[in-house]
Design a protein around this motif. Structure first.
Motif, PDB file in Angstrom:
ATOM      1  N   VAL A  17      51.618   4.115   6.949  1.00 35.64           N
ATOM      2  CA  VAL A  17      50.383   3.523   7.477  1.00 35.64           C
ATOM      3  C   VAL A  17      49.357   3.359   6.358  1.00 35.64           C
ATOM      4  O   VAL A  17      48.715   2.307   6.231  1.00 35.64           O
ATOM      5  CB  VAL A  17      49.806   4.392   8.619  1.00 35.64           C
ATOM      6  N   LEU A  18      49.202   4.388   5.529  1.00 37.59           N
ATOM      7  CA  LEU A  18      48.242   4.311   4.422  1.00 37.59           C
ATOM      8  C   LEU A  18      48.563   3.147   3.481  1.00 37.59           C
ATOM      9  O   LEU A  18      47.658   2.501   2.947  1.00 37.59           O
ATOM     10  CB  LEU A  18      48.239   5.621   3.630  1.00 37.59           C
ATOM     11  N   ALA A  19      49.855   2.854   3.305  1.00 36.26           N
ATOM     12  CA  ALA A  19      50.271   1.798   2.376  1.00 36.26           C
ATOM     13  C   ALA A  19      49.888   0.405   2.859  1.00 36.26           C
ATOM     14  O   ALA A  19      49.881  -0.544   2.070  1.00 36.26           O
ATOM     15  CB  ALA A  19      51.778   1.861   2.145  1.00 36.26           C
ATOM     16  N   THR A  20      49.577   0.265   4.135  1.00 33.52           N
ATOM     17  CA  THR A  20      49.241  -1.057   4.677  1.00 33.52           C
ATOM     18  C   THR A  20      47.734  -1.277   4.844  1.00 33.52           C
ATOM     19  O   THR A  20      47.314  -2.348   5.266  1.00 33.52           O
ATOM     20  CB  THR A  20      49.911  -1.266   6.046  1.00 33.52           C
ATOM     21  N   ILE A  21      46.944  -0.274   4.481  1.00 35.14           N
ATOM     22  CA  ILE A  21      45.490  -0.377   4.650  1.00 35.14           C
ATOM     23  C   ILE A  21      44.876  -0.891   3.351  1.00 35.14           C
ATOM     24  O   ILE A  21      45.122  -0.334   2.288  1.00 35.14           O
ATOM     25  CB  ILE A  21      44.882   0.985   5.012  1.00 35.14           C
ATOM     26  N   PRO A  22      44.077  -1.950   3.404  1.00 37.90           N
ATOM     27  CA  PRO A  22      43.509  -2.510   2.173  1.00 37.90           C
ATOM     28  C   PRO A  22      42.477  -1.584   1.547  1.00 37.90           C
ATOM     29  O   PRO A  22      41.995  -0.639   2.173  1.00 37.90           O
ATOM     30  CB  PRO A  22      42.862  -3.810   2.648  1.00 37.90           C
ATOM     31  N   ASN A  23      42.160  -1.891   0.301  1.00 36.92           N
ATOM     32  CA  ASN A  23      41.125  -1.139  -0.412  1.00 36.92           C
ATOM     33  C   ASN A  23      39.777  -1.298   0.299  1.00 36.92           C
ATOM     34  O   ASN A  23      39.537  -2.311   0.968  1.00 36.92           O
ATOM     35  CB  ASN A  23      41.020  -1.645  -1.860  1.00 36.92           C
ATOM     36  N   LEU A  24      38.929  -0.321   0.141  1.00 38.98           N
ATOM     37  CA  LEU A  24      37.612  -0.362   0.778  1.00 38.98           C
ATOM     38  C   LEU A  24      36.635  -1.125  -0.111  1.00 38.98           C
ATOM     39  O   LEU A  24      36.615  -0.929  -1.328  1.00 38.98           O
ATOM     40  CB  LEU A  24      37.101   1.056   1.026  1.00 38.98           C
ATOM     41  N   PRO A  25      35.810  -1.984   0.465  1.00 44.31           N
ATOM     42  CA  PRO A  25      34.872  -2.772  -0.351  1.00 44.31           C
ATOM     43  C   PRO A  25      33.749  -1.922  -0.904  1.00 44.31           C
ATOM     44  O   PRO A  25      33.283  -0.982  -0.258  1.00 44.31           O
ATOM     45  CB  PRO A  25      34.336  -3.802   0.647  1.00 44.31           C
ATOM     46  N   LEU A  26      33.313  -2.254  -2.118  1.00 46.20           N
ATOM     47  CA  LEU A  26      32.150  -1.602  -2.691  1.00 46.20           C
ATOM     48  C   LEU A  26      30.900  -2.002  -1.913  1.00 46.20           C
ATOM     49  O   LEU A  26      30.884  -3.014  -1.199  1.00 46.20           O
ATOM     50  CB  LEU A  26      32.013  -1.979  -4.166  1.00 46.20           C
ATOM     51  N   SER A  27      29.849  -1.218  -2.056  1.00 50.82           N
ATOM     52  CA  SER A  27      28.660  -1.384  -1.211  1.00 50.82           C
ATOM     53  C   SER A  27      27.965  -2.728  -1.395  1.00 50.82           C
ATOM     54  O   SER A  27      27.301  -3.219  -0.478  1.00 50.82           O
ATOM     55  CB  SER A  27      27.668  -0.241  -1.470  1.00 50.82           C
ATOM     56  N   ASP A  28      28.101  -3.352  -2.590  1.00 50.69           N
ATOM     57  CA  ASP A  28      27.392  -4.605  -2.835  1.00 50.69           C
ATOM     58  C   ASP A  28      28.179  -5.838  -2.395  1.00 50.69           C
ATOM     59  O   ASP A  28      27.695  -6.957  -2.539  1.00 50.69           O
ATOM     60  CB  ASP A  28      27.046  -4.728  -4.320  1.00 50.69           C
ATOM     61  N   VAL A  29      29.379  -5.646  -1.867  1.00 49.28           N
ATOM     62  CA  VAL A  29      30.185  -6.783  -1.412  1.00 49.28           C
ATOM     63  C   VAL A  29      29.610  -7.301  -0.106  1.00 49.28           C
ATOM     64  O   VAL A  29      29.414  -6.536   0.846  1.00 49.28           O
ATOM     65  CB  VAL A  29      31.658  -6.361  -1.219  1.00 49.28           C
ATOM     66  N   PRO A  30      29.322  -8.605  -0.013  1.00 53.71           N
ATOM     67  CA  PRO A  30      28.726  -9.131   1.220  1.00 53.71           C
ATOM     68  C   PRO A  30      29.704  -9.093   2.385  1.00 53.71           C
ATOM     69  O   PRO A  30      30.910  -9.316   2.200  1.00 53.71           O
ATOM     70  CB  PRO A  30      28.358 -10.580   0.850  1.00 53.71           C
ATOM     71  N   PHE A  31      29.184  -8.801   3.552  1.00 52.62           N
ATOM     72  CA  PHE A  31      30.017  -8.809   4.753  1.00 52.62           C
ATOM     73  C   PHE A  31      30.254 -10.250   5.185  1.00 52.62           C
ATOM     74  O   PHE A  31      29.353 -11.090   5.134  1.00 52.62           O
ATOM     75  CB  PHE A  31      29.333  -8.035   5.881  1.00 52.62           C
ATOM     76  N   GLY A  32      31.480 -10.540   5.599  1.00 48.51           N
ATOM     77  CA  GLY A  32      31.776 -11.888   6.068  1.00 48.51           C
ATOM     78  C   GLY A  32      33.205 -11.996   6.550  1.00 48.51           C
ATOM     79  O   GLY A  32      34.025 -11.092   6.341  1.00 48.51           O
ATOM     80  N   ARG A  33      33.511 -13.140   7.168  1.00 51.68           N
ATOM     81  CA  ARG A  33      34.839 -13.333   7.752  1.00 51.68           C
ATOM     82  C   ARG A  33      35.769 -14.120   6.839  1.00 51.68           C
ATOM     83  O   ARG A  33      36.970 -13.877   6.799  1.00 51.68           O
ATOM     84  CB  ARG A  33      34.720 -14.037   9.100  1.00 51.68           C
ATOM     85  N   ASP A  34      35.253 -15.126   6.131  1.00 52.37           N
ATOM     86  CA  ASP A  34      36.111 -15.989   5.329  1.00 52.37           C
ATOM     87  C   ASP A  34      35.304 -16.595   4.187  1.00 52.37           C
ATOM     88  O   ASP A  34      34.167 -16.180   3.925  1.00 52.37           O
ATOM     89  CB  ASP A  34      36.744 -17.087   6.201  1.00 52.37           C
ATOM     90  N   GLU A  35      35.883 -17.589   3.500  1.00 57.00           N
ATOM     91  CA  GLU A  35      35.261 -18.151   2.302  1.00 57.00           C
ATOM     92  C   GLU A  35      33.889 -18.768   2.558  1.00 57.00           C
ATOM     93  O   GLU A  35      33.072 -18.881   1.634  1.00 57.00           O
ATOM     94  CB  GLU A  35      36.187 -19.196   1.687  1.00 57.00           C
ATOM     95  N   ASP A  36      33.610 -19.110   3.788  1.00 55.46           N
ATOM     96  CA  ASP A  36      32.289 -19.669   4.106  1.00 55.46           C
ATOM     97  C   ASP A  36      31.178 -18.637   3.952  1.00 55.46           C
ATOM     98  O   ASP A  36      29.998 -19.000   3.863  1.00 55.46           O
ATOM     99  CB  ASP A  36      32.277 -20.235   5.531  1.00 55.46           C
ATOM    100  N   ASP A  37      31.546 -17.360   3.937  1.00 56.89           N
ATOM    101  CA  ASP A  37      30.552 -16.287   3.827  1.00 56.89           C
ATOM    102  C   ASP A  37      30.464 -15.709   2.408  1.00 56.89           C
ATOM    103  O   ASP A  37      29.770 -14.714   2.190  1.00 56.89           O
ATOM    104  CB  ASP A  37      30.887 -15.163   4.818  1.00 56.89           C
ATOM    105  N   ASN A  38      31.158 -16.320   1.455  1.00 57.78           N
ATOM    106  CA  ASN A  38      31.054 -15.859   0.069  1.00 57.78           C
ATOM    107  C   ASN A  38      29.666 -16.167  -0.485  1.00 57.78           C
ATOM    108  O   ASN A  38      29.019 -17.132  -0.065  1.00 57.78           O
ATOM    109  CB  ASN A  38      32.127 -16.518  -0.800  1.00 57.78           C
ATOM    110  N   ALA A  39      29.237 -15.364  -1.449  1.00 59.38           N
ATOM    111  CA  ALA A  39      27.875 -15.480  -1.976  1.00 59.38           C
ATOM    112  C   ALA A  39      27.886 -16.120  -3.364  1.00 59.38           C
ATOM    113  O   ALA A  39      28.637 -15.688  -4.249  1.00 59.38           O
ATOM    114  CB  ALA A  39      27.219 -14.111  -2.046  1.00 59.38           C
TER     115      ALA A  39
END
Length: 424
Positions: free
Chosen positions: A99-121
């Motif tokens: 299970v741990l192997a399938t969980i992605p890395n955690l985002p750093l605090s300054d990474v903007p929240f969003g769903r897809d490329e439209d929410d990139n900064a």
């Protein structure tokens, strides 16, 4: 890979970080498996201790000429229980790690929240798009006269394969050499010629396996074609304990890359943007944790410098949580301006993976003056994707008659040639 101890210490923080990735809470399930595994380890220790105690008691009973039958039965039962506990503990441990192997890395605090490329900064933009005095064409209209042979590539190998010939082939070669020369000569990267075929362990270490097997090509002997030289370069340090004096390590390679593009059906089927086989110059850095923040900026600036020198307008984007790759804690995408498409397109991604890959590879370093070891941080970035850079040069340097001006910095690689002439 995530450290179960950190999840145990602050499960709420772990779940909050997963929520930023758009994932449901997982800490409760993970900690239940962890608790069961630890309970089995404790039981195994208890059973072993009791078995040792009972075995000694049998010897003492025999010495006293007492009947040891009950003790012998107990030891037999304990002996039978031991492999059962071991098997169960192994199964639970494998389930937890799976299970741990399938969980992605955690985002750093300054990474903007969003769903897809439209929410990139947007971070910043560089260069001014050229003003054309004629309607600029897309690369797939310019390229065939210069040697981009889409039809022959498709006939030979199927969709998303291209034969590159003549002037286009010379430009392609020049771009790759220029990029590699810049990274090694100006930025201190060590040039590497790595394997293009790797084992399962290498792809697990950098995070492509087990979750993204469908995006890869596998050979008949069970090896995998690399989707990026990140895999080979990062795994140079797999399983090693490095000294602090060895760090940072900076590797660069120009290799062919192979991707099935399973998740990109219907996207960019025309032209040279998205191919099953392509060349890319890759950068990988292995650093101490306190150096990874500065290294991420340094690596991104290296890629930006190549675009600047080529005279290609581009912008830097900080990817949102929903658009980042599996192993990334933060990613900057560099997007180059394509006048034929009248839009920016990705040409480089530079990511810091913190200790996520290092845990999967078990790569550590020994800090000066300390007895223990710590996990290194790994970073990777494109410097650049050669095919997409070729596309950008064709579109930005196109001339009205179909020829393409050669960027000044590339002319020494082409024997002083200033213009790529379209074939009649």
């Amino acid at each position: 890979m995530h450290d179960i101890r950190s999840i145990r210490d602050d499960p709420e923080a772990f779940d909050r970080a997963l929520a930023r990735r758009g994932l449901a809470p997982l800490s409760a399930d993970l900690l239940a498996l962890d608790e069961r595994r630890r309970a089995l380890i404790t039981e195994a220790q208890t059973v072993q201790a009791r078995r040792n105690e009972a075995s000694k008691a049998i010897g003492a009973a025999k010495a006293r000429r007492d009947d040891p039958t009950d003790l012998m039965a107990e030891v037999a039962a304990l002996k039978e229980r031991m492999p059962q506990i071991d098997a169960e503990e192994k199964a639970v441990g494998e389930q937890l790690n799976g299970v741990l192997a399938t969980i992605p890395n955690l985002p750093l605090s300054d990474v903007p929240f969003g769903r897809d490329e439209d929410d990139n900064a947007l971070v910043d933009s560089h260069g001014t798009p050229r003003a054309f005095d004629f309607p600029p064409k897309e690369h797939d209209a310019i390229g065939p006269a210069l040697g981009l042979d889409f039809e022959t590539g498709a006939a030979m190998s199927g969709a998303r394969f291209t034969v590159v010939r003549g002037a286009a082939a010379r430009l392609h070669r020049a771009l790759g050499q220029f990029m590699l020369d810049t990274l090694t000569g100006e930025h201190g990267y060590e040039e590497v010629v790595p394997p293009l075929l790797v084992r399962d362990e290498a792809l697990f270490g950098t995070g492509q396996l087990p979750k993204f097997a469908e995006d890869l090509f596998r050979t008949t002997d069970g090896r995998w074609l690399i989707p990026t030289a990140e895999v080979s370069l990062t795994n140079i340090v797999a399983g090693k304990i490095l000294s602090q004096q060895e760090l940072p390590l900076r590797f660069a390679a120009l290799t062919a890359c192979f991707r099935s593009e399973a998740g990109a059906a219907g996207r960019d089927t025309r032209g040279y943007i998205r191919q099953h086989q392509f060349e890319k110059v890759e950068m990988v850095s292995i650093v101490t944790p306190d150096a990874s923040e500065a290294e991420h900026e340094r690596m991104t600036l290296c890629a930006e410098g190549i675009l600047d020198t080529l005279g290609l307008p581009f912008r830097r984007m900080k990817l949102c949580t929903g658009d980042m790759g599996f192993t990334a804690a933060r990613t900057y995408d560099l997007e180059v301006w394509l006048p034929g498409q009248d839009r920016y397109r990705e040409i480089s991604s530079c990511s810091t993976c913190t200790d996520f890959q290092a845990r999967r590879m078990n790569t550590r370093y020994r800090p000066e003056g300390e007895k223990g070891t710590r996990f290194v941080h790994t970073l990777n970035g494109s410097g650049l994707a050669v095919g997409r850079t070729l596309v950008a040069v064709l579109e930005n340097y196109q001339q009205a008659g179909g020829s393409v001006a050669v960027p000044e910095v590339l002319r020494p690689y082409l024997g002083g040639l200033e213009l790529l002439e379209a074939r009649g």
